[in-house]
Scaffold this active site. Structure first.
Site, mmCIF file in Angstrom:
data_model
loop_
_atom_site.group_PDB
_atom_site.id
_atom_site.type_symbol
_atom_site.label_atom_id
_atom_site.label_comp_id
_atom_site.label_asym_id
_atom_site.label_seq_id
_atom_site.Cartn_x
_atom_site.Cartn_y
_atom_site.Cartn_z
ATOM 1 N N ASP A 87 -0.901 3.507 5.295
ATOM 2 C CA ASP A 87 -0.722 2.351 6.178
ATOM 3 C C ASP A 87 -0.255 2.800 7.559
ATOM 4 O O ASP A 87 0.924 3.054 7.785
ATOM 5 C CB ASP A 87 0.299 1.381 5.575
ATOM 6 C CG ASP A 87 0.431 0.101 6.379
ATOM 7 O OD1 ASP A 87 -0.413 -0.128 7.267
ATOM 8 O OD2 ASP A 87 1.366 -0.669 6.124
ATOM 9 N N ASP A 286 -5.348 -0.137 12.053
ATOM 10 C CA ASP A 286 -4.440 -0.341 10.919
ATOM 11 C C ASP A 286 -5.129 -0.003 9.606
ATOM 12 O O ASP A 286 -5.893 -0.799 9.067
ATOM 13 C CB ASP A 286 -3.943 -1.791 10.906
ATOM 14 C CG ASP A 286 -2.980 -2.072 9.768
ATOM 15 O OD1 ASP A 286 -2.538 -1.120 9.096
ATOM 16 O OD2 ASP A 286 -2.668 -3.249 9.536
#
Length: 424
Positions: A87, A286
């Protein structure tokens, strides 16, 4: 999407008594962050020229079936293996933690982490850089550092910071076991419509002080650079450090922001490489987001262009249940290759990056569902609590090497064969 902290009050943190077993007074009173980390690093090395070397991790996962890409990371002494969701949209790394009999844990592939008198004090400098529960107070040196992270995909983790060793093998032959801080999550929740990834925790790689890559940089073990290459075939690689960056990368500047996101812009969105769809966007890269999100005006304009481009082609709108916008053919599609000829590429053009282009061929914004339909992997971010934020998710980064150079404050990318292991 993981990484965007919503700042919502969740619940009262559990009593510090729950974690009394964690508190080791010696390190809390006797060491600063840096000194503690260095003094707890066991080293076996074949090379003294370690700074700038890299660490490489094999990657597994995919967009449609699992919704995430993850690595296997060893933590502790003796080391135990944990699968961590990659992440780049959040800082803190955390694993599910067996801190108490009533710990609230999600289904996971491995046994939860077991703490051993290794909690981080709330007076520790690193504690200042993690998101806290709303009612958190640091009243004494013996109080633990609680954290709470909430994600836009309706997931959350509540726990305490701990420190433990991370055995890592570097590309120059060195083996290090640095002691680093991470989250011991004793209360995980998920209320979203899609099941959470089947992992043990999250590997937070944004540009915050609490991220593992920042801690490794502060130890002098590697540069603060992250790169990932995700294949549409379910494999890939992730690296820390800057000595594996190939030639051919194009770069655009990062924009400073309070959430430590990998933000860049302004960006012009083009349909078929030439038709302007939206102008002046800011985008976040992201890897914790499965799909790509655009703010409502940009999303609607893109959807209109895609639909117009399908006029006269053998595709019919259908409700699939997988994603909001889908089409069916005369017969079920078996692979994404069967529909590529019906769709046009999208392009993100970065004027501040010498007009470098991030190209999204159709396979970087479409999926084939288990029903044999083709669905749009670009979603309306405004309807998903993202406001005006635009997010480039995993689907749009497939088969590209994406590099986040926090030393130079640049984001770069290039087409890549992510099925091929890195050679070093």
């Amino acid at each position: 999407m993981k990484g965007s902290k919503m700042g919502k009050n969740k619940k009262e943190a559990q009593s510090n008594l729950l974690f009394a077993l964690f508190l080791t007074t010696a390190f809390q009173f006797c060491f600063s962050d840096a000194k503690h980390l260095h003094n707890n690093m066991k080293i076996e090395t074949k090379s003294h020229n370690h700074f700038g070397s890299s660490v490489v991790f094999p990657v597994r996962g995919d967009v449609f079936r699992t919704g995430s890409f993850y690595i296997s990371m060893n933590i502790g002494n003796p080391p135990r293996t944990y699968f961590l969701d990659i992440d780049t949209g959040s800082d803190l790394t955390w694993v599910q933690c067996a801190a108490a009999p009533d710990a609230k844990l999600l289904k996971a592939p491995n046994s939860p982490y077991k703490p051993n008198n290794n909690a981080v004090s709330c007076n520790d400098r690193l504690c200042a850089f993690v998101n806290k529960p709303a009612d958190f107070q640091c009243k004494a040196l013996t109080d633990q550092c609680d954290y709470e992270v909430e994600y836009v995909d309706y997931g959350s983790s509540l726990g305490v910071l701990v420190r433990d060793s991370f055995p890592l093998r570097f590309t120059n032959g060195s083996v290090y076991r640095p002691t680093m801080a991470f989250g011991c999550g004793y209360d995980q929740e998920f209320s979203g419509p899609i099941p959470p990834p089947y992992v043990d925790g999250v590997l937070g790689l944004a540009n915050g002080k609490s991220s593992l890559i920042s801690q490794l940089r502060n130890l002098g073990l590697t540069r603060n650079v992250v790169g990932h290459c995700f294949s549409g075939q379910g494999v890939g690689h992730l690296f820390f450090g800057d000595d594996l960056i190939p030639s051919g990368i194009v770069w655009t500047p990062m924009l400073s922001n309070s959430l430590n996101h990998y933000l860049s812009g302004p960006v012009d969105l083009l349909f078929d490489g030439k038709i302007l769809v939206a102008k002046g966007l800011s985008v976040v890269f992201d890897s914790g987001s499965t799909y790509t999100y655009l703010n409502s005006p940009a999303y609607q304009a893109t959807l209109n262009k895609v639909r117009t481009g399908l006029t006269g082609k053998p595709l019919t709108a259908v409700k699939d249940g997988s994603l909001p916008v889908c089409w069916k053919g005369k017969k079920p599609f078996k692979s994404i290759d069967a529909v590529l000829k019906y769709f046009s590429p999208l392009v993100l053009s970065f004027p501040n990056g010498n007009n470098v282009r991030f190209v999204l061929p159709p396979n970087n914004y479409l999926i084939i569902t288990s029903n044999g339909n083709v669905c749009l992997g670009i979603l309306d971010g405004t309807a998903t609590n993202l406001g005006h934020l635009n997010v480039i998710g995993d689907i749009s980064m497939l088969d590209k090497l994406v590099v986040y150079d926090n030393e130079k404050q640049m984001i770069g990318w290039a087409p890549a064969n992510c099925n091929r292991p890195l050679k070093f």
